[in-house]
Write a protein that holds these residues in place. Structure first.
Motif, PDB file in Angstrom:
ATOM      1  N   MET A   1       0.887  -1.254   0.041  1.00 50.49           N
ATOM      2  CA  MET A   1      -0.125  -0.115   0.014  1.00 50.49           C
ATOM      3  C   MET A   1       0.832   1.205   0.006  1.00 50.49           C
ATOM      4  O   MET A   1       0.647   2.444  -0.758  1.00 50.49           O
ATOM      5  CB  MET A   1      -0.893  -0.005   1.223  1.00 50.49           C
ATOM      6  N   LYS A   2       1.943   1.236   0.732  1.00 53.14           N
ATOM      7  CA  LYS A   2       2.686   2.371   0.699  1.00 53.14           C
ATOM      8  C   LYS A   2       3.206   2.604  -0.808  1.00 53.14           C
ATOM      9  O   LYS A   2       3.779   3.948  -0.865  1.00 53.14           O
ATOM     10  CB  LYS A   2       4.100   2.314   1.453  1.00 53.14           C
ATOM     11  N   PHE A   3       3.341   2.012  -1.786  1.00 47.01           N
ATOM     12  CA  PHE A   3       4.021   2.383  -3.026  1.00 47.01           C
ATOM     13  C   PHE A   3       2.769   3.049  -3.774  1.00 47.01           C
ATOM     14  O   PHE A   3       3.332   3.733  -4.746  1.00 47.01           O
ATOM     15  CB  PHE A   3       4.230   1.119  -3.809  1.00 47.01           C
ATOM     16  N   GLY A   4       1.495   3.406  -3.415  1.00 45.03           N
ATOM     17  CA  GLY A   4       0.858   4.062  -4.356  1.00 45.03           C
ATOM     18  C   GLY A   4      -0.439   4.186  -4.063  1.00 45.03           C
ATOM     19  O   GLY A   4      -1.340   5.106  -4.421  1.00 45.03           O
ATOM     20  N   SER A   5      -1.013   3.928  -2.511  1.00 47.17           N
ATOM     21  CA  SER A   5      -2.204   4.124  -1.946  1.00 47.17           C
ATOM     22  C   SER A   5      -2.363   5.739  -1.757  1.00 47.17           C
ATOM     23  O   SER A   5      -1.387   6.455  -1.048  1.00 47.17           O
ATOM     24  CB  SER A   5      -2.323   3.447  -0.930  1.00 47.17           C
ATOM     25  N   LYS A   6      -3.225   6.146  -2.404  1.00 48.67           N
ATOM     26  CA  LYS A   6      -3.640   7.753  -2.035  1.00 48.67           C
ATOM     27  C   LYS A   6      -3.457   7.951  -0.421  1.00 48.67           C
ATOM     28  O   LYS A   6      -3.083   9.033   0.024  1.00 48.67           O
ATOM     29  CB  LYS A   6      -4.730   8.116  -2.673  1.00 48.67           C
ATOM     30  N   GLN A   7      -3.842   7.094   0.313  1.00 54.14           N
ATOM     31  CA  GLN A   7      -4.215   7.438   1.618  1.00 54.14           C
ATOM     32  C   GLN A   7      -2.925   7.354   2.203  1.00 54.14           C
ATOM     33  O   GLN A   7      -2.603   8.433   3.182  1.00 54.14           O
ATOM     34  CB  GLN A   7      -4.995   6.211   2.504  1.00 54.14           C
ATOM     35  N   MET A   8      -2.079   6.488   1.878  1.00 57.07           N
ATOM     36  CA  MET A   8      -0.618   6.242   2.326  1.00 57.07           C
ATOM     37  C   MET A   8       0.208   7.680   1.973  1.00 57.07           C
ATOM     38  O   MET A   8       0.967   8.195   2.747  1.00 57.07           O
ATOM     39  CB  MET A   8       0.233   5.083   1.845  1.00 57.07           C
ATOM     40  N   VAL A   9      -0.055   7.946   0.775  1.00 56.52           N
ATOM     41  CA  VAL A   9       0.832   9.178   0.189  1.00 56.52           C
ATOM     42  C   VAL A   9       0.196  10.388   1.230  1.00 56.52           C
ATOM     43  O   VAL A   9       1.404  11.316   1.577  1.00 56.52           O
ATOM     44  CB  VAL A   9       0.380   9.644  -1.306  1.00 56.52           C
ATOM     45  N   GLU A  10      -0.997  10.588   1.366  1.00 60.20           N
ATOM     46  CA  GLU A  10      -1.550  11.851   2.364  1.00 60.20           C
ATOM     47  C   GLU A  10      -1.001  11.409   3.702  1.00 60.20           C
ATOM     48  O   GLU A  10      -0.702  12.691   4.142  1.00 60.20           O
ATOM     49  CB  GLU A  10      -2.908  11.852   2.111  1.00 60.20           C
ATOM     50  N   GLY A  11      -1.167  10.323   4.120  1.00 64.48           N
ATOM     51  CA  GLY A  11      -0.659  10.233   5.575  1.00 64.48           C
ATOM     52  C   GLY A  11       0.726  10.543   5.729  1.00 64.48           C
ATOM     53  O   GLY A  11       1.178  11.188   6.613  1.00 64.48           O
ATOM     54  N   PHE A  12       1.719  10.134   4.780  1.00 61.63           N
ATOM     55  CA  PHE A  12       3.150  10.438   5.052  1.00 61.63           C
ATOM     56  C   PHE A  12       3.269  12.182   4.712  1.00 61.63           C
ATOM     57  O   PHE A  12       4.237  12.651   5.459  1.00 61.63           O
ATOM     58  CB  PHE A  12       4.095   9.646   3.873  1.00 61.63           C
ATOM     59  N   LYS A  13       2.585  12.640   4.014  1.00 66.29           N
ATOM     60  CA  LYS A  13       2.616  14.040   3.815  1.00 66.29           C
ATOM     61  C   LYS A  13       1.994  14.879   5.206  1.00 66.29           C
ATOM     62  O   LYS A  13       2.890  15.551   5.887  1.00 66.29           O
ATOM     63  CB  LYS A  13       1.767  14.686   2.917  1.00 66.29           C
ATOM     64  N   GLN A  14       0.997  14.122   5.857  1.00 67.00           N
ATOM     65  CA  GLN A  14       0.669  14.782   7.316  1.00 67.00           C
ATOM     66  C   GLN A  14       1.725  14.389   8.274  1.00 67.00           C
ATOM     67  O   GLN A  14       2.016  15.259   8.986  1.00 67.00           O
ATOM     68  CB  GLN A  14      -0.464  13.903   7.501  1.00 67.00           C
ATOM     69  N   TYR A  15       2.634  13.206   8.179  1.00 66.19           N
ATOM     70  CA  TYR A  15       3.541  13.026   9.208  1.00 66.19           C
ATOM     71  C   TYR A  15       4.995  13.831   9.139  1.00 66.19           C
ATOM     72  O   TYR A  15       5.925  13.990   9.827  1.00 66.19           O
ATOM     73  CB  TYR A  15       3.914  11.468   9.111  1.00 66.19           C
ATOM     74  N   GLY A  16       4.980  14.566   7.732  1.00 66.19           N
ATOM     75  CA  GLY A  16       6.014  15.373   7.662  1.00 66.19           C
ATOM     76  C   GLY A  16       7.170  14.539   6.936  1.00 66.19           C
ATOM     77  O   GLY A  16       8.306  15.034   6.975  1.00 66.19           O
ATOM     78  N   TYR A  17       6.956  13.696   6.285  1.00 60.49           N
ATOM     79  CA  TYR A  17       7.906  12.736   5.843  1.00 60.49           C
ATOM     80  C   TYR A  17       7.993  12.982   4.304  1.00 60.49           C
ATOM     81  O   TYR A  17       6.937  12.864   3.523  1.00 60.49           O
ATOM     82  CB  TYR A  17       7.715  11.409   6.062  1.00 60.49           C
ATOM     83  N   PRO A  18       9.184  12.685   3.482  1.00 61.02           N
ATOM     84  CA  PRO A  18       9.443  12.834   2.242  1.00 61.02           C
ATOM     85  C   PRO A  18       8.755  11.549   1.656  1.00 61.02           C
ATOM     86  O   PRO A  18       8.804  10.420   2.215  1.00 61.02           O
ATOM     87  CB  PRO A  18      10.717  13.071   1.682  1.00 61.02           C
ATOM     88  N   GLY A  19       8.206  11.787   0.194  1.00 65.85           N
ATOM     89  CA  GLY A  19       7.829  10.569  -0.651  1.00 65.85           C
ATOM     90  C   GLY A  19       8.976   9.320  -0.572  1.00 65.85           C
ATOM     91  O   GLY A  19       8.410   8.378  -0.614  1.00 65.85           O
ATOM     92  N   TRP A  20      10.307   9.681  -0.844  1.00 67.32           N
ATOM     93  CA  TRP A  20      11.040   8.490  -0.873  1.00 67.32           C
ATOM     94  C   TRP A  20      11.086   7.549   0.604  1.00 67.32           C
ATOM     95  O   TRP A  20      11.418   6.505   0.557  1.00 67.32           O
ATOM     96  CB  TRP A  20      12.474   9.233  -1.044  1.00 67.32           C
ATOM     97  N   PHE A  21      10.760   8.351   1.602  1.00 67.18           N
ATOM     98  CA  PHE A  21      10.780   7.671   2.963  1.00 67.18           C
ATOM     99  C   PHE A  21       9.631   6.656   3.007  1.00 67.18           C
ATOM    100  O   PHE A  21       9.538   5.424   3.486  1.00 67.18           O
ATOM    101  CB  PHE A  21      10.711   8.648   4.141  1.00 67.18           C
ATOM    102  N   ARG A  22       8.475   6.953   2.234  1.00 68.89           N
ATOM    103  CA  ARG A  22       7.177   6.070   2.158  1.00 68.89           C
ATOM    104  C   ARG A  22       7.644   4.910   1.368  1.00 68.89           C
ATOM    105  O   ARG A  22       7.254   3.755   1.795  1.00 68.89           O
ATOM    106  CB  ARG A  22       5.914   6.769   1.614  1.00 68.89           C
ATOM    107  N   THR A  23       8.302   5.192   0.599  1.00 72.49           N
ATOM    108  CA  THR A  23       8.921   3.996  -0.346  1.00 72.49           C
ATOM    109  C   THR A  23       9.866   3.175   0.189  1.00 72.49           C
ATOM    110  O   THR A  23       9.491   1.901   0.173  1.00 72.49           O
ATOM    111  CB  THR A  23       9.357   4.370  -1.979  1.00 72.49           C
ATOM    112  N   PHE A  24      10.696   3.927   1.012  1.00 74.88           N
ATOM    113  CA  PHE A  24      11.563   3.198   1.705  1.00 74.88           C
ATOM    114  C   PHE A  24      10.838   1.966   2.869  1.00 74.88           C
ATOM    115  O   PHE A  24      11.254   1.062   2.860  1.00 74.88           O
ATOM    116  CB  PHE A  24      12.537   4.055   2.373  1.00 74.88           C
TER     117      PHE A  24
END
Length: 117
Positions: free
Chosen positions: A22-45
């Motif tokens: 889910m971390k690779f493309g779920s809209k919910q995860m993308v928005e969640g990681f933005k809310q957490y203040g983390y960059p996109g690469w960290f979500r993928t990692f």
């Protein structure tokens, strides 16, 4: 290997595979990681780490050392997730899944910890 450990490893492993992918493309995860203040690469990692740990825990059904390493990675990841929720002042309800997965990871780690030595 007892049946409880196998059941826990399957649940934990499949859960981490699901959440990891889910971390690779779920809209919910993308928005969640933005809310957490983390960059996109960290979500993928994080997704890669979760998929690898899920695979390790599942293959650990046949090799306790892999289960121990996979569950150790899960425990570390869930501690990070809990700290992230604390950082953004989430309530306990929003932390329940990481807490539950942390507990499952600790149980699997304890069951298989003898294989790390």
């Amino acid at each position: 290997m007892n049946i409880l450990s196998i059941i826990l490893q399957v649940i934990l492993g499949l859960g981490f595979l699901m959440f990891g992918f889910m971390k690779f493309g779920s809209k919910q995860m993308v928005e969640g990681f933005k809310q957490y203040g983390y960059p996109g690469w960290f979500r993928t990692f994080t997704g890669i780490v979760e998929v690898i740990s899920g695979i390790l825990v599942i293959t650990g059904i046949w090799n306790g050392t892999l289960a121990a390493w996979g569950s150790l990675i899960i425990v570390i990841t869930m501690i990070g997730a809990i700290f992230t929720h604390l950082k953004i002042s989430d309530n306990v309800k929003q932390m329940m899944m990481p807490i539950f997965l942390l507990i499952l990871g600790l149980v699997v780690l304890l069951i298989n910890s003898g294989t790390l030595l």
